[in-house]
Design an enzyme around this catalytic site. Structure first.
Site, PDB file in Angstrom:
ATOM      1  N   ASP A 189       0.806  -1.215   0.000  1.00 21.77           N
ATOM      2  CA  ASP A 189       0.000   0.000   0.000  1.00 21.77           C
ATOM      3  C   ASP A 189       0.842   1.269   0.000  1.00 21.77           C
ATOM      4  O   ASP A 189       2.049   1.236   0.256  1.00 21.77           O
ATOM      5  CB  ASP A 189      -0.957  -0.001   1.212  1.00 21.77           C
ATOM      6  CG  ASP A 189      -0.304  -0.537   2.483  1.00 21.77           C
ATOM      7  OD1 ASP A 189       0.939  -0.546   2.556  1.00 21.77           O
ATOM      8  OD2 ASP A 189      -1.025  -0.945   3.396  1.00 21.77           O
ATOM      9  N   ASN A 200      -7.599  -3.509  14.187  1.00 22.03           N
ATOM     10  CA  ASN A 200      -8.976  -3.806  13.765  1.00 22.03           C
ATOM     11  C   ASN A 200      -9.024  -4.963  12.758  1.00 22.03           C
ATOM     12  O   ASN A 200     -10.042  -5.215  12.136  1.00 22.03           O
ATOM     13  CB  ASN A 200      -9.649  -2.555  13.167  1.00 22.03           C
ATOM     14  CG  ASN A 200      -9.001  -2.103  11.863  1.00 22.03           C
ATOM     15  OD1 ASN A 200      -8.032  -2.696  11.404  1.00 22.03           O
ATOM     16  ND2 ASN A 200      -9.529  -1.055  11.264  1.00 22.03           N
ATOM     17  N   HIS A 204      -7.208  -5.223   9.923  1.00 21.04           N
ATOM     18  CA  HIS A 204      -6.914  -4.944   8.503  1.00 21.04           C
ATOM     19  C   HIS A 204      -5.569  -5.536   8.092  1.00 21.04           C
ATOM     20  O   HIS A 204      -4.645  -5.634   8.891  1.00 21.04           O
ATOM     21  CB  HIS A 204      -6.979  -3.434   8.182  1.00 21.04           C
ATOM     22  CG  HIS A 204      -5.861  -2.614   8.731  1.00 21.04           C
ATOM     23  ND1 HIS A 204      -6.045  -1.371   9.290  1.00 21.04           N
ATOM     24  CD2 HIS A 204      -4.522  -2.830   8.794  1.00 21.04           C
ATOM     25  CE1 HIS A 204      -4.888  -0.876   9.664  1.00 21.04           C
ATOM     26  NE2 HIS A 204      -3.942  -1.750   9.379  1.00 21.04           N
ATOM     27  N   GLU A 231      -9.571  -2.414   5.114  1.00 23.73           N
ATOM     28  CA  GLU A 231     -10.255  -2.218   6.384  1.00 23.73           C
ATOM     29  C   GLU A 231     -11.395  -3.229   6.505  1.00 23.73           C
ATOM     30  O   GLU A 231     -11.841  -3.791   5.498  1.00 23.73           O
ATOM     31  CB  GLU A 231     -10.803  -0.786   6.440  1.00 23.73           C
ATOM     32  CG  GLU A 231      -9.725   0.296   6.363  1.00 23.73           C
ATOM     33  CD  GLU A 231      -8.912   0.441   7.648  1.00 23.73           C
ATOM     34  OE1 GLU A 231      -8.773  -0.545   8.406  1.00 23.73           O
ATOM     35  OE2 GLU A 231      -8.393   1.543   7.886  1.00 23.73           O
TER      36      GLU A 231
HETATM   37  C1  F6R Z   1       1.221  -1.462   6.020  1.00 22.18           C
HETATM   38  C2  F6R Z   1       0.279  -2.545   6.243  1.00 22.18           C
HETATM   39  C3  F6R Z   1      -0.603  -2.517   7.437  1.00 22.18           C
HETATM   40  C4  F6R Z   1       0.169  -2.825   8.718  1.00 22.18           C
HETATM   41  C5  F6R Z   1      -0.773  -2.779   9.917  1.00 22.18           C
HETATM   42  C6  F6R Z   1      -0.041  -3.026  11.210  1.00 22.18           C
HETATM   43  O1  F6R Z   1       1.915  -1.654   4.809  1.00 22.18           O
HETATM   44  O2  F6R Z   1       0.193  -3.432   5.456  1.00 22.18           O
HETATM   45  O3  F6R Z   1      -1.636  -3.470   7.284  1.00 22.18           O
HETATM   46  O4  F6R Z   1       0.741  -4.100   8.624  1.00 22.18           O
HETATM   47  O5  F6R Z   1      -1.377  -1.515   9.985  1.00 22.18           O
HETATM   48  O6  F6R Z   1       0.799  -1.956  11.459  1.00 22.18           O
HETATM   49  P1  F6R Z   1       1.906  -2.051  12.586  1.00 22.18           P
HETATM   50  O7  F6R Z   1       2.809  -3.126  12.195  1.00 22.18           O
HETATM   51  O8  F6R Z   1       2.576  -0.698  12.570  1.00 22.18           O
HETATM   52  O9  F6R Z   1       1.187  -2.323  13.865  1.00 22.18           O
END
Ligand code: F6R
Length: 245
Positions: free
Chosen positions: A67, A136, A138, A143
């Protein structure tokens, strides 16, 4: 789905790095799907160490990130391009031209998304997708409520995600609330998936995970602490190591 529970964040991340190394040894021109955020940081550090000690090379590897924020130029310090260069690509021998991140800087997002999907296909698909998970649930920026067959597209972030990610932004910095993300359908087509869950704040999300035919979920003890089948997973991994390796 293989669930590997290890005592610490470091051990879980070393496991993920070893897993990636193994794949690259088997397929030196592998296509990796990569994530940003905190969960993957220790894994990237471990991969850099492996490269620096001559254990592995990334020279024939192609990568696709999950992303990117809409509204941030690639050289913006909070863009995921900047993150990837800083945390991994600048420290290994990868060909930067073969590191793809969704393009969010021209306004034709639809064609950016389509060409991203085509690029993945042209490269033969993703061999191994590395994932973190949001509190959450995702993955990427898919989401809750995202379609299981969704493809790369523009997604509006939830307040929960915006709040969680605000820790990376300075007070005076504008934090984007939309992004381009690979879809769940795109991610599910990866040959292998390794999802890293670290910390107590992830324990609810990982307890709700669904299946992929070749998914490994690697957790530290805290992230595993809500799993109803905790003891079973510990036992199963022992059996796996005894009989399958
Ligand atoms: C970002 C991504 C997100 C993160 C998720 C967890 O490229 O794919 O899905 O893996 O938001 O974020 P952290 O690891 O910072 O808790």
């Amino acid at each position: 789905m293989r669930v590997v529970i290890l005592p610490t964040e470091q051990e879980a991340s070393d496991f993920a790095a070893d897993f990636i190394e193994k794949l690259i040894i088997e397929k030196e021109n592998a296509v990796l799907g990569l994530a940003t955020g905190s969960s993957v940081l220790l894994t990237y550090e471990a991969l850099i160490k492996k490269y620096q000690s001559g254990e592995m090379s990334f020279k024939n590897i192609t990568t696709f990130n999950l992303d990117e924020y809409i509204g941030l130029q690639p050289d913006h310090t909070q863009s995921y391009r900047h993150y990837m260069n800083r945390k991994l690509f600048n420290h290994i021998d990868i060909d930067h031209k073969k590191t793809y991140i969704p393009e969010c800087f021209n306004k034709d997002y639809e064609s950016s998304c389509e060409s991203y999907e085509s690029k993945v296909r042209e490269n033969g698909g993703i061999d191994l997708q590395l994932l973190g998970i949001g509190t959450n649930g995702h993955i990427g920026f898919n989401e809750p409520t995202s379609s299981l067959s969704s493809r790369t597209r523009v997604k509006t972030l939830t307040q929960n995600t915006i709040k969680n990610n605000s820790r990376f932004f300075e007070n005076n910095e504008v934090q984007p609330s939309i992004a381009i993300t690979m879809g769940i359908g795109t991610i599910m087509e990866a040959q292998n998936i390794i999802l890293i869950g670290l910390g107590k704040h992830k324990s609810k999300a990982v307890a709700d995970l669904q299946n992929h035919r070749n998914a490994v979920v690697v957790l530290d003890n805290l992230a595993a602490s809500n799993l109803k089948l905790y003891d079973y997973y510990i036992h199963t991994e022992k059996m796996y190591l005894e009989y399958m390796c």
